[in-house]
Enzyme design. Structure first.
Site, PDB file in Angstrom:
ATOM      1  CG  HIS A  26      71.882   1.773  65.404  1.00  0.00           C
ATOM      2  ND1 HIS A  26      71.697   2.944  64.748  1.00  0.00           N
ATOM      3  CD2 HIS A  26      70.684   1.138  65.391  1.00  0.00           C
ATOM      4  CE1 HIS A  26      70.432   3.047  64.349  1.00  0.00           C
ATOM      5  NE2 HIS A  26      69.793   1.957  64.741  1.00  0.00           N
ATOM      6  CD  GLN A  60      68.179 -13.058  66.154  1.00  0.00           C
ATOM      7  OE1 GLN A  60      67.262 -12.737  66.906  1.00  0.00           O
ATOM      8  NE2 GLN A  60      68.475 -12.358  65.083  1.00  0.00           N
ATOM      9  CB  THR A  80      72.420   0.243  61.284  1.00  0.00           C
ATOM     10  OG1 THR A  80      71.280   1.067  61.572  1.00  0.00           O
ATOM     11  CG2 THR A  80      73.636   0.825  61.966  1.00  0.00           C
ATOM     12  CG  ASP A 104      74.014   5.568  64.521  1.00  0.00           C
ATOM     13  OD1 ASP A 104      74.123   4.334  64.528  1.00  0.00           O
ATOM     14  OD2 ASP A 104      72.892   6.158  64.486  1.00  0.00           O
TER      15      ASP A 104
END
Ligand code: UPG
Length: 456
Positions: free
Chosen positions: A16, A332, A141, A119
Site C-alpha cells: 500500500h 522483483q 491500491t 489509504d
C-alpha cells in the site's frame, strides 16, 4: 495562486505504502504550489522492510526539496492489528499531528490544508478530515474492478441482506457492474471498507483507463481518478543481488519462469515439494522466491530460509543447478525487467499484476488471500492477460495444488508467441503511454490537482 498542502494517511504495508508515496511524488512533480505531509500509521508489528522504506524515502525527499515530508506517529502497542481498529485508535494522533502542522504554518504565505488522502482501509480518518473541514480522497491500491466489486457487495449486503458466507461453496454467479463477465459468488468479497467511500470527494485508483475501461466507466459517483500504473521502478534491486542478476544475464531471452508470491506469501513444506516437482518435470529455467511461513497465528511477514534444502525435495538444488535458482526476498522489479524472464507465477497482488504488465511479462495466477482471487479472475477471464494455475485457491484452505496441475500451468505460461504473450506486450506499451504527457493517467492526475486546488 495559493499554496496547498495535502496530508497522506498511509498503511504500514509495502503493498500500500510504495504506490501511495509514488503518487505523492507525481503530484509534487506536476504542481509547484503543492506540498505533501505523509503520516504512516505505526504499530509494534511493523516490519523492518516498512521502516527502512520510510527512512530511505525521508532521506531522499529531504535532499531534493522540502515539499515532501514524513512525520512519525506514536507506535501503537495494541495486540490486535486489523487495519480498521488501528485507524480508530490512531485518529487522535493524526489529529494532533495535523493540528501541529497547521498551527506552525499559520502565516499568510504558508500552504493551506486542502485535503486528506487516505489509504483504502482507513476510512475512519474521514472523520479527522471532516473536523478540519477539508475533503478526503481515498487511495485505492487495487484494481478499479475490485473497487466496483466492493461497492457492489456492500450495497447488496446493506440493501438485500446478501451474506457472502452462504455462497462459500455455491455455483451461483454475481452480476458485478464493474465486470463484463458474471463472477462466481464463492470468490470472497471484502466487506465493511466500502461503506464510507461515498463520503470521499474522489477515489484515486492505481490503474489506467486502457486496462480497465469497462470498470472505470461503470462508476458514477464519487469521481474516480485512474492515475496508474504507479510503480516504484526506480529501485535498484541489482546491487543487493549481484549473483542472481548475473545468473539471469547468462540465460537466453524469455527462457526463465519467475515464481514470487508477494510480501506475505509463503507455502508449507508439502506444497513446496509439489512446486519443486513441477519445476523439475517442466524442465524450464526458473527463479523461485521461496519464503518460510511465519508461526501459526502470527500476522508477520515470512522470513527467508537460511537453508532452503530444509523443505525442498532431497537433491533438488543439485539436480537443478544448471537451470534454476532459489532465493528468499527477490528484487522483483529488477527481475521482471530482465529480458531473460519469460513468465511470472504470481499470487496476483495488484502491484505484482501492474509490474508484470509494465514489463510485458505474462502471469500464471496462483492467488492466496485478500482480493487476489478476484484479481486472478479479472486477469484470466475478464482481460485475457493471464493463464490459470489456480483462480480460487486460498492459503488457509488446506488444499495442496499438485505437481501436474502446476506443471500444466507453467507450460502454458512459457509457450512462445502465444496470443496472451502478444496481448500483454501490447498492454505494456499502453501502460507506459498512459503516464506520458497527453496519456490518460496524466490527464486524470491533472484533474485531481485541479480539484484539490479548487478546494482552497
Ligand atoms: N516484492 C519484492 N520481492 C519479493 C516479494 C514482493 O520486491 O520477494 C514487491 C513486489 O515487487 C511488489 C510488492 O512487493 O511491488 C508486493 O505487492 P503486491 O504484489 O501488491 O502484493 P502484496 O504485498 O501481497 O500486497 C497487498 C495485498 C494484495 C493487494 C495489494 C495492493 O496482499 O492482495 O492487491 O496489497 O492493495
Amino acid at each position: 495562486m495559493e499554496k496547498a498542502q495535502l496530508v497522506f494517511v498511509l498503511a504500514p504495508a509495502m503493498g500500500h505504502l510504495v504506490s501511495a508515496v509514488e503518487v505523492a511524488r507525481l503530484l509534487l512533480n506536476r504542481h509547484d504550489l503543492l506540498s505533501i505531509t505523509v503520516l504512516v500509521l505505526n504499530h509494534s508489528s511493523v516490519n523492518s522492510g516498512v521502516r527502512n522504506y520510510v527512512e530511505s524515502q525521508r532521506a531522499s525527499s529531504s535532499t531534493i526539496s522540502n515539499s515532501l515530508r514524513f512525520i512519525d506517529l506514536p507506535k501503537d502497542e495494541h495486540e490486535s492489528f486489523s487495519f480498521s481498529s488501528l485507524a480508530e485508535r490512531q485518529k487522535p494522533h493524526v489529529k494532533e499531528a495535523v493540528l501541529k502542522i497547521t498551527q506552525s504554518e499559520s502565516s499568510i504565505d504558508s500552504p493551506q490544508l486542502a485535503g486528506f488522502v487516505i489509504d483504502m482501509f482507513y476510512t475512519p480518518m474521514i472523520d479527522v478530515a471532516n473536523e478540519f473541514g477539508v475533503p478526503s480522497y481515498i487511495f485505492f491500491t487495487s484494481s478499479a474492478a475490485s473497487l466496483g466489486f466492493m461497492l457492489y457487495v456492500q450495497k447488496i449486503h446493506d440493501e438485500e441482506k446478501f451474506d457472502p458466507a452462504e455462497f462459500k461453496d455455491s455455483d451461483s454467479e454475481l452480476p458485478v457492474p464493474s465486470l463484463v463477465n458474471p463472477l462466481p459468488a464463492r470468490l470472497p468479497p471484502l466487506l465493511e471498507n466500502a461503506r464510507r467511500y461515498g463520503e470521499a470527494k474522489g477515489i484515486i485508483v492505481n490503474t489506467f483507463l486502457e486496462l480497465e475501461s469497462h470498470a472505470i466507466e461503470s462508476f458514477k459517483i464519487p469521481p474516480i481518478y485512474p492515475v496508474g500504473p504507479i510503480l516504484d521502478v526506480r529501485s535498484d534491486g541489482r546491487s543487493n543481488h549481484q549473483e542472481i542478476m548475473q545468473w539471469l544475464d547468462d540465460q537466453p531471452l524469455s527462457s526463465v519462469v519467475f515464481l514470487c508470491f508477494g510480501s506475505m506469501g509463503s507455502f508449507g513444506e508439502d506444497q513446496v515439494k509439489e512446486i519443486a516437482c513441477a519445476l523439475e518435470h517442466s524442465g524450464y529455467r526458473f527463479l523461485w522466491s521461496l519464503r518460510r511461513p511465519p508461526p501459526p497465528g502470527l500476522l508477520v511477514s515470512p522470513s527467508d530460509y537460511e537453508d532452503p534444502q530444509e523443505v525442498l525435495p532431497k537433491g533438488f538444488l543439485d539436480r537443478t543447478t544448471k537451470i534454476g535458482r532459489v532465493m528468499g526476498w527477490a528484487p522483483q522489479v529488477a527481475v521482471l525487467a530482465h529480458p531473460a524472464i519469460g513468465g511470472f507465477v504470481s499470487h496476483c497482488g495488484w502491484n505484482s499484476v501492474l509490474e508484470s504488465i509494465w514489463f510485458g511479462v505474462p502471469i500464471a495466477t496462483w492467488p492466496m488471500y485478500a482480493e487476489q482471487q478476484f484479481n486472478a479472475f479479472e486477469m484470466v477471464i475478464e482481460l485475457g492477460l493471464a493463464v490459470e494455475i489456480k483462480m480460487d485457491y486460498r492459503n488457509d484452505s488446506g488444499i495442496i495444488v499438485n505437481c501436474d496441475e502446476i506443471e500444466r500451468g507453467i507450460k502454458c505460461l512459457m509457450e512462445h508467441d502465444s496470443k496472451k504473450r502478444k496481448k500483454v506486450k501490447e498492454m505494456s506499451e499502453r501502460s507506459r503511454m498512459a503516464l506520458m504527457d497527453g496519456g490518460s493517467s496524466h490527464f486524470y492526475l491533472g484533474n485531481l490537482i485541479t480539484d484539490v486546488m479548487d478546494n482552497l
